[in-house]
Design a protein around this motif. Structure first.
Motif, PDB file in Angstrom:
ATOM      1  N   GLY A 191     -29.419   6.456  -6.755  1.00  0.00           N
ATOM      2  CA  GLY A 191     -30.655   5.698  -6.595  1.00  0.00           C
ATOM      3  C   GLY A 191     -30.568   4.307  -7.145  1.00  0.00           C
ATOM      4  O   GLY A 191     -31.471   3.840  -7.846  1.00  0.00           O
ATOM      5  N   MET A 192     -29.468   3.595  -6.822  1.00  0.00           N
ATOM      6  CA  MET A 192     -29.307   2.217  -7.293  1.00  0.00           C
ATOM      7  C   MET A 192     -28.516   1.425  -6.263  1.00  0.00           C
ATOM      8  O   MET A 192     -27.807   2.011  -5.430  1.00  0.00           O
ATOM      9  CB  MET A 192     -28.587   2.181  -8.649  1.00  0.00           C
ATOM     10  CG  MET A 192     -27.141   2.619  -8.613  1.00  0.00           C
ATOM     11  SD  MET A 192     -26.306   2.473 -10.231  1.00  0.00           S
ATOM     12  CE  MET A 192     -27.227   3.619 -11.239  1.00  0.00           C
ATOM     13  N   GLU A 196     -36.238   9.788 -17.371  1.00  0.00           N
ATOM     14  CA  GLU A 196     -36.495  10.729 -16.275  1.00  0.00           C
ATOM     15  C   GLU A 196     -35.330  10.800 -15.300  1.00  0.00           C
ATOM     16  O   GLU A 196     -35.024  11.868 -14.764  1.00  0.00           O
ATOM     17  CB  GLU A 196     -37.772  10.309 -15.526  1.00  0.00           C
ATOM     18  CG  GLU A 196     -39.052  10.508 -16.337  1.00  0.00           C
ATOM     19  CD  GLU A 196     -40.253   9.816 -15.693  1.00  0.00           C
ATOM     20  OE1 GLU A 196     -40.079   9.222 -14.596  1.00  0.00           O
ATOM     21  OE2 GLU A 196     -41.348   9.858 -16.285  1.00  0.00           O
ATOM     22  N   GLN A 197     -34.664   9.672 -15.073  1.00  0.00           N
ATOM     23  CA  GLN A 197     -33.540   9.635 -14.136  1.00  0.00           C
ATOM     24  C   GLN A 197     -32.189   9.845 -14.836  1.00  0.00           C
ATOM     25  O   GLN A 197     -31.149   9.711 -14.205  1.00  0.00           O
ATOM     26  CB  GLN A 197     -33.521   8.301 -13.377  1.00  0.00           C
ATOM     27  CG  GLN A 197     -34.689   8.106 -12.435  1.00  0.00           C
ATOM     28  CD  GLN A 197     -34.488   6.898 -11.524  1.00  0.00           C
ATOM     29  OE1 GLN A 197     -33.360   6.482 -11.235  1.00  0.00           O
ATOM     30  NE2 GLN A 197     -35.588   6.340 -11.035  1.00  0.00           N
ATOM     31  N   HIS A 198     -32.215  10.157 -16.116  1.00  0.00           N
ATOM     32  CA  HIS A 198     -30.994  10.396 -16.895  1.00  0.00           C
ATOM     33  C   HIS A 198     -30.061   9.184 -16.843  1.00  0.00           C
ATOM     34  O   HIS A 198     -28.844   9.309 -16.684  1.00  0.00           O
ATOM     35  CB  HIS A 198     -30.261  11.646 -16.381  1.00  0.00           C
ATOM     36  CG  HIS A 198     -31.130  12.865 -16.313  1.00  0.00           C
ATOM     37  ND1 HIS A 198     -31.581  13.534 -17.443  1.00  0.00           N
ATOM     38  CD2 HIS A 198     -31.670  13.522 -15.242  1.00  0.00           C
ATOM     39  CE1 HIS A 198     -32.344  14.557 -17.074  1.00  0.00           C
ATOM     40  NE2 HIS A 198     -32.411  14.575 -15.755  1.00  0.00           N
ATOM     41  N   LYS A 199     -30.638   8.018 -17.016  1.00  0.00           N
ATOM     42  CA  LYS A 199     -29.857   6.778 -16.954  1.00  0.00           C
ATOM     43  C   LYS A 199     -29.937   5.964 -18.252  1.00  0.00           C
ATOM     44  O   LYS A 199     -29.556   4.800 -18.279  1.00  0.00           O
ATOM     45  CB  LYS A 199     -30.341   5.908 -15.785  1.00  0.00           C
ATOM     46  CG  LYS A 199     -30.059   6.506 -14.413  1.00  0.00           C
ATOM     47  CD  LYS A 199     -30.639   5.645 -13.299  1.00  0.00           C
ATOM     48  CE  LYS A 199     -30.327   6.240 -11.928  1.00  0.00           C
ATOM     49  NZ  LYS A 199     -30.955   5.467 -10.826  1.00  0.00           N
ATOM     50  N   ARG A 242     -17.859   5.701   0.866  1.00  0.00           N
ATOM     51  CA  ARG A 242     -17.936   6.770  -0.132  1.00  0.00           C
ATOM     52  C   ARG A 242     -18.570   6.262  -1.425  1.00  0.00           C
ATOM     53  O   ARG A 242     -19.332   6.987  -2.067  1.00  0.00           O
ATOM     54  CB  ARG A 242     -16.540   7.344  -0.395  1.00  0.00           C
ATOM     55  CG  ARG A 242     -15.911   7.968   0.847  1.00  0.00           C
ATOM     56  CD  ARG A 242     -14.617   8.677   0.530  1.00  0.00           C
ATOM     57  NE  ARG A 242     -13.920   9.069   1.760  1.00  0.00           N
ATOM     58  CZ  ARG A 242     -12.775   9.758   1.796  1.00  0.00           C
ATOM     59  NH1 ARG A 242     -12.191  10.121   0.651  1.00  0.00           N
ATOM     60  NH2 ARG A 242     -12.202  10.069   2.942  1.00  0.00           N
ATOM     61  N   VAL A 243     -18.240   5.027  -1.802  1.00  0.00           N
ATOM     62  CA  VAL A 243     -18.875   4.435  -2.980  1.00  0.00           C
ATOM     63  C   VAL A 243     -20.367   4.212  -2.708  1.00  0.00           C
ATOM     64  O   VAL A 243     -21.211   4.433  -3.580  1.00  0.00           O
ATOM     65  CB  VAL A 243     -18.181   3.111  -3.358  1.00  0.00           C
ATOM     66  CG1 VAL A 243     -18.953   2.383  -4.459  1.00  0.00           C
ATOM     67  CG2 VAL A 243     -16.748   3.372  -3.807  1.00  0.00           C
ATOM     68  N   GLU A 244     -20.687   3.803  -1.493  1.00  0.00           N
ATOM     69  CA  GLU A 244     -22.094   3.599  -1.131  1.00  0.00           C
ATOM     70  C   GLU A 244     -22.871   4.913  -1.207  1.00  0.00           C
ATOM     71  O   GLU A 244     -24.038   4.925  -1.614  1.00  0.00           O
ATOM     72  CB  GLU A 244     -22.187   3.005   0.275  1.00  0.00           C
ATOM     73  CG  GLU A 244     -21.719   1.551   0.345  1.00  0.00           C
ATOM     74  CD  GLU A 244     -21.596   1.038   1.779  1.00  0.00           C
ATOM     75  OE1 GLU A 244     -21.711   1.868   2.722  1.00  0.00           O
ATOM     76  OE2 GLU A 244     -21.374  -0.177   1.960  1.00  0.00           O
ATOM     77  N   LEU A 264     -31.111  -0.639 -11.911  1.00  0.00           N
ATOM     78  CA  LEU A 264     -30.479   0.663 -12.123  1.00  0.00           C
ATOM     79  C   LEU A 264     -31.397   1.803 -11.694  1.00  0.00           C
ATOM     80  O   LEU A 264     -30.929   2.876 -11.299  1.00  0.00           O
ATOM     81  CB  LEU A 264     -30.099   0.824 -13.594  1.00  0.00           C
ATOM     82  CG  LEU A 264     -29.035  -0.153 -14.125  1.00  0.00           C
ATOM     83  CD1 LEU A 264     -28.911  -0.026 -15.637  1.00  0.00           C
ATOM     84  CD2 LEU A 264     -27.687   0.081 -13.445  1.00  0.00           C
ATOM     85  N   LEU A 265     -32.701   1.571 -11.775  1.00  0.00           N
ATOM     86  CA  LEU A 265     -33.682   2.585 -11.395  1.00  0.00           C
ATOM     87  C   LEU A 265     -33.985   2.587  -9.907  1.00  0.00           C
ATOM     88  O   LEU A 265     -34.741   3.430  -9.425  1.00  0.00           O
ATOM     89  CB  LEU A 265     -34.976   2.374 -12.190  1.00  0.00           C
ATOM     90  CG  LEU A 265     -34.882   2.703 -13.684  1.00  0.00           C
ATOM     91  CD1 LEU A 265     -36.054   2.102 -14.449  1.00  0.00           C
ATOM     92  CD2 LEU A 265     -34.826   4.212 -13.880  1.00  0.00           C
TER      93      LEU A 265
END
Length: 398
Positions: A330-331, A171-174, A321-323, A109-110
């Motif tokens: 950033g995943m 930091e990445q709001h995830k 568009r999804v890509e 995810l990061l």
């Protein structure tokens, strides 16, 4: 090297569980199996580390009952790397967490380029781990000291890795995204068994005729039964290619079967009666399997332009568009939305096509709410825009 204890007696196990209960913070857990060697996916070593308690290596076969460990750490957050691989084996021991932190999934995810345990430990802590025994036969007893040291390192740094990844997620709001993903891993049901698992025989596509398929089914079932009874990986008894070679050779007698040079494997001759009886059952049965079974598998996307041009246009419009969204987040794209989910939506979209209907379809496909929030409107717009592509193509063809 972090000190550890190898536990293979109930008395020592109870003491270790008490120590872990007195520890503090999350608990790191890992499992070693004998995949490729044994039929089962049972755990042959369970590694546990908790601050304030220490590191313990538990030997499941002699311990048997793991209820004391479940009572000690069951309510604590478990830190695992690639949790979906280990949870089934842990649950066989009645070890089941309430909440988890998956360091591999968090790294994905990061946007970490490499997400294996060694790579994540190195990228977060700057420590290099040797991965020398990952494919070992962990049912071996006694376990070599070097294997035990390797296994201990799998959990020794996992809490520190978790803490570093927690900071990165913040930091990445995830943080909330990760929490949804971890919960989904815990809630995921095991896949239902295949209707005809014998059809997964490698090379079966070269077998012709329903009677020959019946022989394939009987040979596969005989090998499966024997492998289960012996707790040995089926392919180590008789490889798939050997079963298929026997079917294609169509031996007239048991002696001919035994003489086939392509019929190999450590149980190919010692269990010759078993295989010959399976062949005879397959030849005698009147209940013949169909050449092919119906499947909900979609055609390969390269065939869509001829078989379903509208779906082809929807997929080709929506996929980039999804890509783009995944890149902005950033995943990897597959962590934002699995390719199969997007393909199925494109092949058979809901009606009417709008954000709400796409969101409902994604939810039915087990997409998480954060995934739906990021993709539903974009996919709906792409599907609507694709209509223009189809119309333009039709006009140019006429």
């Amino acid at each position: 090297m972090t000190e550890y204890q190898v536990i293979d007696r109930q008395e020592d196990f109870a003491t270790a569980a008490e120590s872990l209960a007195r520890g503090h913070g999350p608990v790191a857990v890992d499992v070693e199996r004998a995949s490729g060697f044994r039929y089962s996916q049972r755990a042959y070593l369970v590694q546990v580390f908790r601050r304030g308690a220490g590191l313990f290596l538990f030997d499941p076969p002699p311990i048997g009952d793991f209820s004391a460990l479940q009572a000690a750490i069951g309510e604590v957050e478990w830190v695992l790397h690639a949790a979906s691989q280990d949870l089934p084996s842990l649950r066989e021991l009645d070890l089941s967490p309430v909440t988890i932190f998956d360091t591999e999934l968090a790294a994905r995810l990061l946007g970490h380029e490499r997400v294996g345990l060694g790579a994540v430990v190195e990228s977060t802590l700057g420590i290099s781990l040797a991965k020398a025994h990952s494919a070992a036969d962990w049912s071996t007893r006694p376990l070599p000291q070097s294997w035990l040291e390797y296994a201990a390192l799998d959990v020794a740094h996992l809490i520190d890795v978790r803490d570093a990844l927690v900071e990165e997620l913040q930091e990445q709001h995830k943080t909330e995204i990760a929490a949804e993903e971890f919960a989904a891993v815990l809630e995921r049901l095991p896949k239902p068994p295949r209707e005809d698992p014998w059809r997964r025989l490698s090379g079966l596509h070269t077998v012709r005729g329903r009677q020959s398929l019946a022989v394939a089914k009987e040979l596969w079932s005989a090998r499966e039964d024997f492998a289960r009874a012996e707790d040995v990986s089926p392919g180590r008894l008789v490889p798939d290619r050997s079963l298929v070679a026997a079917i294609r050779a169509n031996p007239k007698t048991k002696r001919e079967l035994g003489a086939l040079k392509d019929f190999t494997g450590r149980a190919s001759r010692t269990q010759l009666d078993r295989w010959w009886e399976a062949i005879e059952r397959g030849r005698a049965t009147e209940v013949l399997p169909p050449e092919r079974i119906q499947s909900d598998t979609l055609p390969p996307p390269r065939a869509w332009i001829d078989r379903n041009p509208a779906a082809d246009a929807r997929l080709k419009t929506a996929r980039p568009r999804v890509e783009e969204i995944a890149e902005a987040l950033g995943m990897p794209t597959e962590n934002l939305l699995t390719p199969d989910t997007l393909r199925r939506l494109a092949w058979s979209p809901p009606e009417p096509i709008d954000e709400g209907s796409i969101a409902e379809a994604l939810l039915a496909a087990h997409a998480r709410r954060w995934q739906i929030a990021h993709t539903a409107q974009v996919i709906a717009s792409a599907f609507v825009d694709s209509v223009q592509t189809v119309e333009t193509t039709a006009e140019n063809s006429s």
